[in-house]
Design a protein around this motif. Structure first.
Motif, PDB file in Angstrom:
ATOM      1  N   LEU A 126      -6.840  -5.524  11.727  1.00  0.00           N
ATOM      2  CA  LEU A 126      -5.713  -6.423  11.458  1.00  0.00           C
ATOM      3  C   LEU A 126      -4.670  -6.189  12.525  1.00  0.00           C
ATOM      4  N   ALA A 127      -4.675  -7.022  13.507  1.00  0.00           N
ATOM      5  CA  ALA A 127      -3.785  -6.771  14.640  1.00  0.00           C
ATOM      6  C   ALA A 127      -3.469  -8.067  15.339  1.00  0.00           C
ATOM      7  N   GLN A 128      -2.303  -8.087  15.948  1.00  0.00           N
ATOM      8  CA  GLN A 128      -1.869  -9.284  16.661  1.00  0.00           C
ATOM      9  C   GLN A 128      -1.900  -9.051  18.159  1.00  0.00           C
ATOM     10  N   THR A 129      -1.671 -10.126  18.890  1.00  0.00           N
ATOM     11  CA  THR A 129      -1.573 -10.019  20.338  1.00  0.00           C
ATOM     12  C   THR A 129      -0.456  -9.057  20.701  1.00  0.00           C
ATOM     13  N   GLY A 130      -0.716  -8.237  21.706  1.00  0.00           N
ATOM     14  CA  GLY A 130       0.326  -7.313  22.141  1.00  0.00           C
ATOM     15  C   GLY A 130       0.158  -5.929  21.556  1.00  0.00           C
TER      16      GLY A 130
END
Ligand code: AMP
Length: 600
Positions: free
Chosen positions: A55-59
């Motif tokens: 579960l991770a976003q860009t950056g």
């Protein structure tokens, strides 16, 4: 059963994660100091062979989180089987290109490595040729991957890694069926890594159906920020950060500043640039021995240094009361780091200021910081030219006041009187001449700054924005477009994102209006609408990328100087493989600092 792990306080080193030595070497060459939380959790899990839900976003560093283990496995296997070793699915062509570039940058030590981006909107020919040559890693948008599966040009029978990047975005874009079809064509003997910023039920359905006992990695976020810290952000392209920073610092009141950047090299580079602009700045990073670091911190404490440029690691536990301002020059990878960073100010019950630079692509991270800290980060309004000029005049006036109040000047007064009489020049003219000597300029007027960027460049869905590479001679493939030539290219390490960013942001047009981009070694061809307003071209004529004027002009079809087509001219727009040939030639896209996405 899914087990959930969260990060703890002790961050491991890259060397402790079990990566293949050749991959480790490339990572170290990138200047990454420590794994980001998502990397620290995901890499060991993937290396152990487990399926992973991240579960991770860009950056957050998620690309390396899946790319490094896949490359380690490839280095271990050392195989060139029929069909790709790994397939990465991405929602957009831009992301496919970025991910392919990231793989290349982490595979610089692997012999004969190749990665092929395939996406809609690009002609099939080069993609087919690339697939025939045998790409080890294929990065593609689901629609185009399905097309190749149907044609039989892509076979997934011997695939060992299937990676879904931004899975929630892909589902939102209607790729659910395509993804299921792809899963059904991949053998059972594969490892799946699925990354997503959110976990809607549609993702749960896919993970439940296709992933085998996945480990779920979620990065716990500490969400307490001090209420005594005012937080502001400024939206800016990477290339304008330094300009914006110096303007902000001209009008901000501060004592000590700590400035956070992503890599060790960046600490040195920024400190150097700030010193060149007259700031008392120093760098601290993990490479600097502890004693020297302590000396630098002591200098900050005592006021010999005002600006400390640091990485997260070097600034851990730093407690200097004098720090009244924290600048997140590069946005941190996760909320926890953000909270930790801004906690360096507002010590001992004092109030503090935190300023965050956000590039258009990082906008989503700003949202997650606000959500996690449950605090609003206010937009920062850059000082106007008048404000800057007034501040400069005020500061200069104060310098004169201070000297007059504290210094015995009778000897110099006599010299000036003498000058005034002998030359018959009014005292104000003499004073102005002296002021220009002190200021090394004959003006205190500020220059206008390019407009801050408000929106983020849009992203195209599969299908792209064009029908292939532009034809030469100003004739774009799309009859509504004209091909322009920019005087920067791969020799300047230009990345497609930088071209889109510069043209969209500086020209004030949307990224959707930008057509095909073809980066050559010493120039770049880019398709823009035929009916482009001349004012846009005028604005673009002043645009620079990486400090070089882009000198935009309609493409005449003639190269600026003859250049030989060589292996290293391969690039994403060509649809040819990015291949590391260790025997000769440059490698494409070996820098991922550029992938900090808006570096232009
Ligand atoms: P991503 O979330 O994959 O889009 O990565 C965001 C940016 O962080 C990219 O510019 C990467 O090059 C950079 N990055 C990834 N991992 C690290 C790390 N461990 N240390 C510093 N920068 C990193």
């Amino acid at each position: 059963m899914t087990d959930v792990s969260t990060t703890d306080e002790t961050t491991p080193k890259f060397s402790e994660l079990g990566l293949h030595p050749l991959v480790l070497k490339a990572v170290e060459a990138q200047g990454y100091e420590t794994p980001t939380p998502i990397q620290a959790e995901t890499i060991p899990a993937l290396l152990s062979g487990r399926d992973v839900i991240g579960l991770a976003q860009t950056g957050t560093g998620k690309t390396a989180a899946f790319a490094l283990p896949a490359l380690s496995d490839l280095a271990e296997a050392g195989r060139a089987a029929d069909g790709p070793f790994a397939l990465v699915l991405t929602p957009t062509r831009e992301l496919a290109i970025q991910v392919a570039e990231a793989f290349t940058s982490y595979a610089t030590e692997l012999a004969d490595f190749s990665v092929l981006p395939i996406y809609g909107g690009q002609a099939y020919g080069p993609q087919l040729a690339g697939l025939r040559r045998g790409a080890q890693i294929v990065v593609g948008t689901p629609g185009r991957v399905i097309d190749h599966l149907k044609r039989g040009s892509l076979k997934l029978g011997s695939l060992e890694h299937l990676i879904l990047d931004e899975a929630d975005e892909m589902l939102k874009m209607g790729f659910a069926e395509d993804i299921e079809e792809i899963f059904s064509q991949v053998g059972d003997n594969r490892q799946v890594a699925l990354f997503s910023a959110t976990m809607p039920t549609s993702i749960h359905r896919i993970t439940g159906k296709y992933l085998n006992d996945p480990q779920e990695v979620r990065i716990a976020s500490k969400s307490q920020t001090g209420a005594n810290i005012r937080q502001r952000y400024f939206m800016v392209q990477h290339s304008h950060k330094l300009d914006a920073l110096t303007r902000i610092l001209e009008v901000e009141e501060y004592e000590g500043i700590i400035m956070f950047v992503r890599t060790k090299q960046a600490t040195e580079e920024l400190a150097e640039k700030l010193r060149a602009r007259g700031f008392k700045a120093s760098a601290i990073n993990g490479d600097i021995p502890q004693q020297a670091r302590e000396r630098t911190v002591e200098m900050l404490r005592s006021g010999k240094v005002d600006v400390l440029v640091a990485t997260d690691v070097a600034a851990r536990g730093l407690d200097v009361e004098r720090i009244t301002l924290v600048v997140n020059y590069d946005i941190p990878h996760d909320t926890e780091s953000y909270v930790h960073r801004i906690g360096r100010t507002g010590r001992a019950g004092r109030s503090g200021e935190a300023i965050l630079f956000v590039t258009p692509r990082e906008q989503r991270l700003l949202g997650s910081i606000e959500r996690a800290t449950k605090q609003r980060v206010e937009p920062l309004v850059l000082p106007s030219v008048e404000e800057l000029t007034n501040t400069r005049v005020e500061k200069f006036t104060k310098r004169i006041d201070d000297v007059l109040a504290t210094t015995e000047l009778s000897e110099l007064t006599a010299v000036i009187e003498q000058y005034e009489l002998s030359r018959d020049v009014p005292a104000t003219n003499i004073a102005a001449a002296l002021a220009s000597l002190v200021l090394e300029s004959n003006t205190l007027k500020a220059e206008p700054m390019p407009e801050p960027v408000r929106g983020k460049p849009g992203r195209d869905r599969d299908g792209g924005r064009d029908g292939g590479r532009p034809a030469r001679g100003g004739r774009a493939r799309d009859e509504n477009m004209t091909t322009y030539r920019l005087a920067v290219g791969r020799n300047e390490r230009l990345q497609p994102g930088a071209v889109v960013g510069a043209i969209a942001n500086e020209g004030g047009i949307t990224s959707k209006q930008i057509g095909h981009i073809d980066i050559r070694s010493n120039h770049t061809l880019v398709d823009l609408p035929k009916d482009l307003d001349p004012s846009v071209l005028r604005k673009l004529s002043h645009t620079e990328i990486q400090g070089r004027p882009i000198d935009i002009r309609p493409d005449s079809g003639r190269p600026a100087r003859p250049f030989k087509k060589r292996n290293f001219d391969k690039q994403p727009g060509d649809g040819r493989n990015f291949r590391n040939d260790r025997r000769g030639g440059k490698k494409f896209g070996t820098r991922s600092s550029d992938r900090s996405r808006d570096r232009f």
